[in-house]
Scaffold this motif. Sequence first.
Motif, PDB file in Angstrom:
ATOM      1  N   GLY A  96      21.145   2.080 -19.612  1.00 42.86           N
ATOM      2  CA  GLY A  96      20.961   2.336 -18.192  1.00 42.86           C
ATOM      3  C   GLY A  96      19.751   1.605 -17.638  1.00 42.86           C
ATOM      4  N   ARG A  97      19.770   1.408 -16.331  1.00 41.40           N
ATOM      5  CA  ARG A  97      18.722   0.630 -15.660  1.00 41.40           C
ATOM      6  C   ARG A  97      17.346   1.303 -15.726  1.00 41.40           C
ATOM      7  NH1 ARG A  97      18.903  -3.992 -12.517  1.00 41.40           N
ATOM      8  NH2 ARG A  97      21.147  -4.015 -12.768  1.00 41.40           N
ATOM      9  N   MET A  98      17.295   2.607 -15.566  1.00 45.35           N
ATOM     10  CA  MET A  98      15.996   3.298 -15.591  1.00 45.35           C
ATOM     11  C   MET A  98      15.339   3.200 -16.965  1.00 45.35           C
ATOM     12  SD  MET A  98      15.518   4.093 -12.517  1.00 45.35           S
ATOM     13  CE  MET A  98      14.089   5.134 -12.593  1.00 45.35           C
ATOM     14  N   ALA A  99      16.127   3.351 -18.019  1.00 43.05           N
ATOM     15  CA  ALA A  99      15.585   3.222 -19.372  1.00 43.05           C
ATOM     16  C   ALA A  99      15.122   1.787 -19.624  1.00 43.05           C
ATOM     17  CB  ALA A  99      16.629   3.638 -20.404  1.00 43.05           C
ATOM     18  N   TRP A 100      15.877   0.811 -19.103  1.00 38.22           N
ATOM     19  CA  TRP A 100      15.476  -0.590 -19.237  1.00 38.22           C
ATOM     20  C   TRP A 100      14.137  -0.829 -18.537  1.00 38.22           C
ATOM     21  CZ3 TRP A 100      14.780  -4.076 -15.184  1.00 38.22           C
ATOM     22  CH2 TRP A 100      14.499  -5.386 -15.565  1.00 38.22           C
ATOM     23  N   GLN A 101      13.973  -0.270 -17.345  1.00 38.88           N
ATOM     24  CA  GLN A 101      12.720  -0.452 -16.614  1.00 38.88           C
ATOM     25  C   GLN A 101      11.544   0.087 -17.410  1.00 38.88           C
ATOM     26  OE1 GLN A 101      12.960   1.180 -12.654  1.00 38.88           O
ATOM     27  NE2 GLN A 101      14.552  -0.245 -12.034  1.00 38.88           N
ATOM     28  N   LYS A 102      11.719   1.228 -18.005  1.00 29.62           N
ATOM     29  CA  LYS A 102      10.641   1.833 -18.791  1.00 29.62           C
ATOM     30  C   LYS A 102      10.375   1.026 -20.061  1.00 29.62           C
ATOM     31  CE  LYS A 102       9.036   6.198 -20.622  1.00 29.62           C
ATOM     32  NZ  LYS A 102       9.308   7.602 -20.848  1.00 29.62           N
ATOM     33  N   ALA A 103      11.438   0.623 -20.742  1.00 26.82           N
ATOM     34  CA  ALA A 103      11.296  -0.110 -22.001  1.00 26.82           C
ATOM     35  C   ALA A 103      10.649  -1.477 -21.808  1.00 26.82           C
ATOM     36  CB  ALA A 103      12.658  -0.261 -22.678  1.00 26.82           C
ATOM     37  N   THR A 104      10.943  -2.148 -20.707  1.00 25.85           N
ATOM     38  CA  THR A 104      10.414  -3.498 -20.474  1.00 25.85           C
ATOM     39  C   THR A 104       9.089  -3.494 -19.721  1.00 25.85           C
ATOM     40  OG1 THR A 104      11.634  -3.727 -18.398  1.00 25.85           O
ATOM     41  CG2 THR A 104      12.716  -4.535 -20.426  1.00 25.85           C
ATOM     42  N   GLY A 105       8.699  -2.360 -19.199  1.00 21.82           N
ATOM     43  CA  GLY A 105       7.488  -2.320 -18.378  1.00 21.82           C
ATOM     44  C   GLY A 105       7.729  -2.744 -16.950  1.00 21.82           C
ATOM     45  N   TYR A 106       9.005  -2.916 -16.586  1.00 23.28           N
ATOM     46  CA  TYR A 106       9.323  -3.343 -15.221  1.00 23.28           C
ATOM     47  C   TYR A 106       8.804  -2.348 -14.185  1.00 23.28           C
ATOM     48  CZ  TYR A 106      11.877  -5.049 -11.177  1.00 23.28           C
ATOM     49  OH  TYR A 106      12.196  -5.536  -9.931  1.00 23.28           O
ATOM     50  N   ASN A 107       8.682  -1.090 -14.580  1.00 21.02           N
ATOM     51  CA  ASN A 107       8.193  -0.081 -13.638  1.00 21.02           C
ATOM     52  C   ASN A 107       6.753  -0.363 -13.204  1.00 21.02           C
ATOM     53  OD1 ASN A 107       7.161   0.541 -16.124  1.00 21.02           O
ATOM     54  ND2 ASN A 107       7.872   2.648 -16.159  1.00 21.02           N
ATOM     55  N   GLN A 108       6.033  -1.231 -13.923  1.00 19.39           N
ATOM     56  CA  GLN A 108       4.685  -1.629 -13.506  1.00 19.39           C
ATOM     57  C   GLN A 108       4.705  -2.416 -12.196  1.00 19.39           C
ATOM     58  OE1 GLN A 108       1.964  -3.239 -16.540  1.00 19.39           O
ATOM     59  NE2 GLN A 108       3.692  -2.976 -17.941  1.00 19.39           N
ATOM     60  N   ARG A 109       5.872  -2.980 -11.876  1.00 17.79           N
ATOM     61  CA  ARG A 109       5.998  -3.746 -10.644  1.00 17.79           C
ATOM     62  C   ARG A 109       5.641  -2.898  -9.432  1.00 17.79           C
ATOM     63  NH1 ARG A 109      10.220  -4.304  -7.461  1.00 17.79           N
ATOM     64  NH2 ARG A 109      10.066  -5.950  -5.943  1.00 17.79           N
ATOM     65  N   SER A 110       5.876  -1.598  -9.534  1.00 19.95           N
ATOM     66  CA  SER A 110       5.539  -0.719  -8.414  1.00 19.95           C
ATOM     67  C   SER A 110       4.034  -0.736  -8.141  1.00 19.95           C
ATOM     68  CB  SER A 110       6.027   0.703  -8.670  1.00 19.95           C
ATOM     69  OG  SER A 110       5.362   1.267  -9.774  1.00 19.95           O
ATOM     70  N   ARG A 111       3.225  -0.946  -9.179  1.00 23.17           N
ATOM     71  CA  ARG A 111       1.778  -1.078  -8.969  1.00 23.17           C
ATOM     72  C   ARG A 111       1.471  -2.313  -8.129  1.00 23.17           C
ATOM     73  NH1 ARG A 111      -0.428  -1.454 -14.529  1.00 23.17           N
ATOM     74  NH2 ARG A 111      -2.365  -1.894 -13.474  1.00 23.17           N
ATOM     75  N   GLY A 112       2.197  -3.388  -8.402  1.00 25.77           N
ATOM     76  CA  GLY A 112       2.028  -4.603  -7.608  1.00 25.77           C
ATOM     77  C   GLY A 112       2.430  -4.390  -6.162  1.00 25.77           C
ATOM     78  N   GLU A 113       3.519  -3.671  -5.960  1.00 24.36           N
ATOM     79  CA  GLU A 113       3.966  -3.367  -4.602  1.00 24.36           C
ATOM     80  C   GLU A 113       2.924  -2.513  -3.871  1.00 24.36           C
ATOM     81  OE1 GLU A 113       6.499  -4.591  -3.018  1.00 24.36           O
ATOM     82  OE2 GLU A 113       7.523  -5.561  -4.684  1.00 24.36           O
ATOM     83  N   THR A 114       2.314  -1.593  -4.585  1.00 25.10           N
ATOM     84  CA  THR A 114       1.272  -0.753  -3.990  1.00 25.10           C
ATOM     85  C   THR A 114       0.058  -1.593  -3.595  1.00 25.10           C
ATOM     86  OG1 THR A 114       1.990   1.158  -5.258  1.00 25.10           O
ATOM     87  CG2 THR A 114      -0.250   1.228  -4.385  1.00 25.10           C
ATOM     88  N   LEU A 115      -0.336  -2.507  -4.474  1.00 22.96           N
ATOM     89  CA  LEU A 115      -1.467  -3.383  -4.159  1.00 22.96           C
ATOM     90  C   LEU A 115      -1.178  -4.227  -2.929  1.00 22.96           C
ATOM     91  CD1 LEU A 115      -2.443  -4.568  -7.753  1.00 22.96           C
ATOM     92  CD2 LEU A 115      -3.774  -3.071  -6.259  1.00 22.96           C
ATOM     93  N   MET A 116       0.037  -4.764  -2.831  1.00 25.22           N
ATOM     94  CA  MET A 116       0.386  -5.558  -1.656  1.00 25.22           C
ATOM     95  C   MET A 116       0.451  -4.685  -0.407  1.00 25.22           C
ATOM     96  SD  MET A 116       0.295  -8.637  -2.447  1.00 25.22           S
ATOM     97  CE  MET A 116       0.705  -9.148  -0.804  1.00 25.22           C
ATOM     98  N   GLY A 117       0.929  -3.464  -0.549  1.00 23.69           N
ATOM     99  CA  GLY A 117       0.959  -2.540   0.584  1.00 23.69           C
ATOM    100  C   GLY A 117      -0.439  -2.269   1.120  1.00 23.69           C
ATOM    101  N   ARG A 118      -1.402  -2.152   0.209  1.00 26.91           N
ATOM    102  CA  ARG A 118      -2.793  -1.948   0.635  1.00 26.91           C
ATOM    103  C   ARG A 118      -3.309  -3.156   1.402  1.00 26.91           C
ATOM    104  NH1 ARG A 118      -4.822   0.483  -5.069  1.00 26.91           N
ATOM    105  NH2 ARG A 118      -3.932   2.562  -4.825  1.00 26.91           N
ATOM    106  N   TRP A 119      -3.005  -4.359   0.892  1.00 31.80           N
ATOM    107  CA  TRP A 119      -3.455  -5.574   1.566  1.00 31.80           C
ATOM    108  C   TRP A 119      -2.828  -5.684   2.954  1.00 31.80           C
ATOM    109  CZ3 TRP A 119      -7.093  -8.721   2.248  1.00 31.80           C
ATOM    110  CH2 TRP A 119      -6.916  -9.948   2.831  1.00 31.80           C
ATOM    111  N   LYS A 120      -1.553  -5.370   3.052  1.00 26.82           N
ATOM    112  CA  LYS A 120      -0.881  -5.432   4.353  1.00 26.82           C
ATOM    113  C   LYS A 120      -1.454  -4.404   5.326  1.00 26.82           C
ATOM    114  CE  LYS A 120       3.418  -7.414   2.657  1.00 26.82           C
ATOM    115  NZ  LYS A 120       4.847  -7.216   2.420  1.00 26.82           N
ATOM    116  N   ALA A 121      -1.927  -3.287   4.812  1.00 26.22           N
ATOM    117  CA  ALA A 121      -2.568  -2.298   5.678  1.00 26.22           C
ATOM    118  C   ALA A 121      -3.870  -2.848   6.240  1.00 26.22           C
ATOM    119  CB  ALA A 121      -2.823  -1.008   4.905  1.00 26.22           C
ATOM    120  N   VAL A 122      -4.559  -3.691   5.479  1.00 26.57           N
ATOM    121  CA  VAL A 122      -5.807  -4.292   5.938  1.00 26.57           C
ATOM    122  C   VAL A 122      -5.536  -5.324   7.028  1.00 26.57           C
ATOM    123  CG1 VAL A 122      -7.735  -5.789   5.254  1.00 26.57           C
ATOM    124  CG2 VAL A 122      -7.055  -3.890   3.783  1.00 26.57           C
TER     125      VAL A 122
END
Length: 132
Positions: A96-122
């Motif tokens: 399944g896709r969710m298990a793949w995200q966890k196994a590959t570390g793809y879920n870390q991408r959300s941290r990148g999205e959060t960082l970009m969201g902060r920059w866009k807020a600035v």
Amino acid sequence: GLDLVSGEIVCSDLTKDDVGDPTALPDLLDQVDGPVDLFLADGAYDGDPTSDLLTARFGPMIEVTTPPPKNAILSPNVARKPTARDCHIADIAINGRMAWQKATGYNQRSRGETLMGRWKAVIGPKLKARNF
């Protein structure tokens, strides 16, 4: 492009709406000074052109993690020489896709999205200029 450890923006580009993410990638990579060992990106970057470019720039050890589309098919050489993408497709099919995200570390991408969201807020919701 972000360094997920430091939170530093390592490359950036402002493009018009008609420029797709993979098209802008070579210019973005030109801005990166150091080595890259992991590339996490959304499905727009899925495919051989992105993988080939990253391997050429950073060597064969770079880990490319992009989600294949739901209708992705395995490469013709999967039996003899499976690609990393083939492994991602097979893993998603089995676990399944969710298990793949966890196994590959793809879920870390959300941290990148959060960082970009902060920059866009600035910088605000819109950039305004007389011309591009």
